[in-house]
Design a protein around this motif. Structure first.
Motif, PDB file in Angstrom:
ATOM      1  N   ARG A   7       1.021  32.163 -24.389  1.00  0.00           N
ATOM      2  CA  ARG A   7       0.506  32.375 -23.034  1.00  0.00           C
ATOM      3  C   ARG A   7       0.893  31.257 -22.072  1.00  0.00           C
ATOM      4  O   ARG A   7       0.993  31.481 -20.878  1.00  0.00           O
ATOM      5  N   ASP A   8       1.152  30.041 -22.609  1.00  0.00           N
ATOM      6  CA  ASP A   8       1.568  28.940 -21.728  1.00  0.00           C
ATOM      7  C   ASP A   8       2.873  29.240 -21.013  1.00  0.00           C
ATOM      8  O   ASP A   8       3.147  28.692 -19.962  1.00  0.00           O
ATOM      9  N   ARG A   9       3.696  30.030 -21.668  1.00  0.00           N
ATOM     10  CA  ARG A   9       5.012  30.305 -21.087  1.00  0.00           C
ATOM     11  C   ARG A   9       4.987  31.512 -20.168  1.00  0.00           C
ATOM     12  O   ARG A   9       5.927  31.736 -19.413  1.00  0.00           O
ATOM     13  N   CYS A  10       3.947  32.338 -20.262  1.00  0.00           N
ATOM     14  CA  CYS A  10       3.915  33.621 -19.555  1.00  0.00           C
ATOM     15  C   CYS A  10       3.947  33.410 -18.051  1.00  0.00           C
ATOM     16  O   CYS A  10       3.307  32.512 -17.520  1.00  0.00           O
ATOM     17  N   ILE A  11       4.741  34.236 -17.342  1.00  0.00           N
ATOM     18  CA  ILE A  11       4.769  34.168 -15.876  1.00  0.00           C
ATOM     19  C   ILE A  11       4.150  35.416 -15.239  1.00  0.00           C
ATOM     20  O   ILE A  11       4.240  35.637 -14.040  1.00  0.00           O
ATOM     21  N   GLY A  12       3.575  36.273 -16.069  1.00  0.00           N
ATOM     22  CA  GLY A  12       2.868  37.424 -15.520  1.00  0.00           C
ATOM     23  C   GLY A  12       3.743  38.449 -14.842  1.00  0.00           C
ATOM     24  O   GLY A  12       3.333  39.088 -13.884  1.00  0.00           O
ATOM     25  N   LEU A  31      -1.885  37.029 -17.053  1.00  0.00           N
ATOM     26  CA  LEU A  31      -1.140  36.572 -18.231  1.00  0.00           C
ATOM     27  C   LEU A  31      -1.265  37.585 -19.366  1.00  0.00           C
ATOM     28  O   LEU A  31      -2.223  38.352 -19.441  1.00  0.00           O
ATOM     29  N   PRO A  58      10.902  38.111 -19.481  1.00  0.00           N
ATOM     30  CA  PRO A  58      11.706  37.200 -18.676  1.00  0.00           C
ATOM     31  C   PRO A  58      11.416  35.736 -18.990  1.00  0.00           C
ATOM     32  O   PRO A  58      12.250  34.881 -18.735  1.00  0.00           O
ATOM     33  N   ALA A  59      10.256  35.464 -19.515  1.00  0.00           N
ATOM     34  CA  ALA A  59       9.879  34.067 -19.754  1.00  0.00           C
ATOM     35  C   ALA A  59      10.032  33.684 -21.225  1.00  0.00           C
ATOM     36  O   ALA A  59       9.617  32.595 -21.619  1.00  0.00           O
TER      37      ALA A  59
END
Ligand code: HEM
Ligand code: HEM
Lengths: 67, 400
Positions: A7-12, A31, A58-59
């Motif tokens: 989830r830290d990497r997620c850009i939604g 997220l 994408p992330a």
């Protein structure tokens, strides 16, 4: 196959929710919130869509773990 | 600037298609030198895998290096001027500054929020179609439909009061008109920011249900008024002309492929894959903003030194045979691809869920309202925009 979401990497971007709605949701912050616990295998019917979602994130916040 | 020979390779089109030289570079060396519209020399990256690699690696490819947007001989903006010009512009930040702003905005673009917005978008589209019908045929779909719909959707997002909307739309059309001389463009941009500042001030006093209101309520003083103005301006710039050109160009593409048009009109299940295929095939954003290598890197066998710039040929990637078979053919029955029309990586389009929703509502609504939709002039007379950040049409004269 199991799904691990960072989830830290997620850009939604919401791509996973669109690609594999049975496997992914978004929380109120936008997220990723996987609907399948990361310890549990993905339902065979959703495997192809889940793989596509992982590949297209994408992330690169999603991983497919084959064990 | 308007001389055809000076338009960089990756921004040139043969109607819908990228020019054939782009395909030759992609299928050949993969990378070639170009000069960006800002006069900056850069490496053009053209293959699907390479484009994804650059876009997904913000540590090695920064968007925050101002030299990427400054010609070598330009009079430098001062640090302060530059900071003011980019404040709130997500694209111009690397992590962690980018992460901070993007995290504030993502809650506004979730699928759930999009579903809540859907009925308003349907109303906006239907009202625009009523206007087209009332004004009668022939009609220019760009000025009567493609431009007003996304503009009104952004009004909705930003909470522009109804009384201001006609002015807002007029200003937006004017602001995006690339034929104005630079002085006038600057003045129009300042007028637009001044208006955004009034919206921000109102949201501070009395936060509503729109994005500005929600940001103020959630983040209070953690987000400055200047940032809110910058965010509002970015949403307008990035969300208006893009969606408008997809609507105009996509409608023309369907008119040129009547069997596919009929499917989009008659089969609701075809709409979602059709929108993805139109996004891929049209790739209206020629390139994202230029990246700057933070360290020496090798892409497709070419060495790019630290400090050198990279631009991405999004249409090159989206028409790469490595992505799909027969990539130059429009085929709305394809299994949706992992196209890069919305970019990739941390800067992947924030508004993608909204843009998709608008397109999924607008194309079938237009085609159902006017089942006999046809060009009002011969195809050869349709004017594609010759040179712009976003590919599109000058006008789309239709009848029905
Ligand atoms: C760091 C981010 C960005 C910078 C510095 C930037 C810079 C600029 C500049 C200087 C212009 C004016 C060009 C001219 O005077 O002809 C412009 C125009 C424009 N930009 Fe950007 N831009 C950014 C991001 C974006 C994004 C994310 C989009 C949409 C995806 C976008 C879409 C446009 C459009 C539609 C125009 C007007 C195009 C036209 O006049 O034909 N920009 N941008
Ligand atoms: C079909 C329509 C659209 C297309 C093809 C499109 C395309 C893109 C692309 C390619 C980028 C990445 C640019 C780069 O990495 O250099 C981008 C970024 C962005 N887009 Fe869109 N866009 C569209 C609609 C929208 C809408 C409707 C909005 C908002 C209302 C929007 C807001 C943004 C923002 C804020 C960014 C910057 C994101 C970031 O830096 O984190 N776009 N868009």
């Amino acid at each position: 196959m199991r799904i691990v979401a960072e989830r830290d990497r997620c850009i939604g971007a919401g791509n996973c929710v669109m690609t594999a709605p049975e496997v992914f949701d978004q929380d109120d912050d936008g997220l990723v919130a996987p609907l399948v616990d990361e310890a549990d295998p993905v339902d065979p019917a959703s495997l192809a869509a889940a793989r596509r979602a992982v590949e297209r994130c994408p992330a690169t916040a999603l991983r497919a773990v084959e064990d | 600037m308007t001389e055809v020979s000076e338009i960089p390779l990756h921004m040139r089109r043969a109607q819908f298609d990228p020019i054939s030289e782009l395909g030759e570079i992609r299928d050949g060396a993969g990378v070639c030198p170009v000069v960006t519209p800002f006069g900056v020399p850069a490496h053009l990256v053209s293959r699907y895998d390479d484009v994804r690699e650059v876009l997904s690696d913000s540590a090695r490819f920064s968007t925050a290096d101002r030299r990427a947007l400054t010609p070598p001989d330009a009079t430098e903006l001062t640090e302060q001027e530059y900071a003011r010009a980019r404040v709130g512009n997500l694209l111009s930040y690397d992590p962690p500054e980018h992460t901070r702003l993007r995290r504030m905005l993502t809650p506004e673009f979730t699928m759930r929020r999009m579903r809540a917005l859907e009925p308003r978008i349907v109303e906006i589209v239907d009202a625009a179609l009523d206007d087209v019908e009332r004004a009668g045929k022939p009609a220019d779909l760009v000025s009567t439909f493609a431009l007003p719909v996304p503009s009104l959707v952004i009004c909705e997002l930003l909470g522009v009061p109804y009384a201001d909307r006609a002015d807002f739309q007029r200003r937006t059309v004017d602001q995006l008109d690339a034929s104005h001389p630079p002085q006038r463009r600057l003045a129009l941009q300042q007028a637009s920011r001044a208006y955004m500042a009034t919206l921000v001030a109102r949201a501070r006093r009395d936060p509503g249900e729109d994005i500005l209101g929600l940001l103020v309520r959630e983040h209070g003083e953690d987000i400055s008024a200047e940032e809110l103005v910058g965010i509002a301006s970015l949403l307008l710039l990035a969300g208006h002309e893009t969606t408008a050109n997809m609507l105009g160009l996509g409608t023309l593409a369907l008119l040129r492929h009547p069997d596919q048009l009929a499917r989009v009109r008659d089969d609701p299940a075809s709409v979602e894959p059709a929108v993805e295929e139109l996004l891929r095939w049209l790739s209206i954003v020629h390139t994202g903003i230029p990246r700057t290598a933070t360290t020496e890197v090798t892409i497709a066998g070419s060495t790019i030194a630290a400090g050198e710039h990279v631009v991405l040929a999004l249409p090159g990637a989206n028409r790469d045979p490595a992505l799909v078979d027969d990539p130059d053919r429009l085929d709305i029955t394809r299994e949706p691809t992992g196209h890069v029309a919305f970019g990739h990586g941390l800067h992947h389009c924030l508004g993608a869920p909204l843009a998709r929703l608008e397109l999924r509502i607008a194309y079938p609504a237009l085609l159902r309202r006017f089942p006999g939709l046809a060009l009002a002039v011969p195809y050869e007379q349709i004017a594609f925009r010759p040179y712009s950040v976003i590919h599109g049409l000058q006008a789309l004269p239709v009848t029905w």
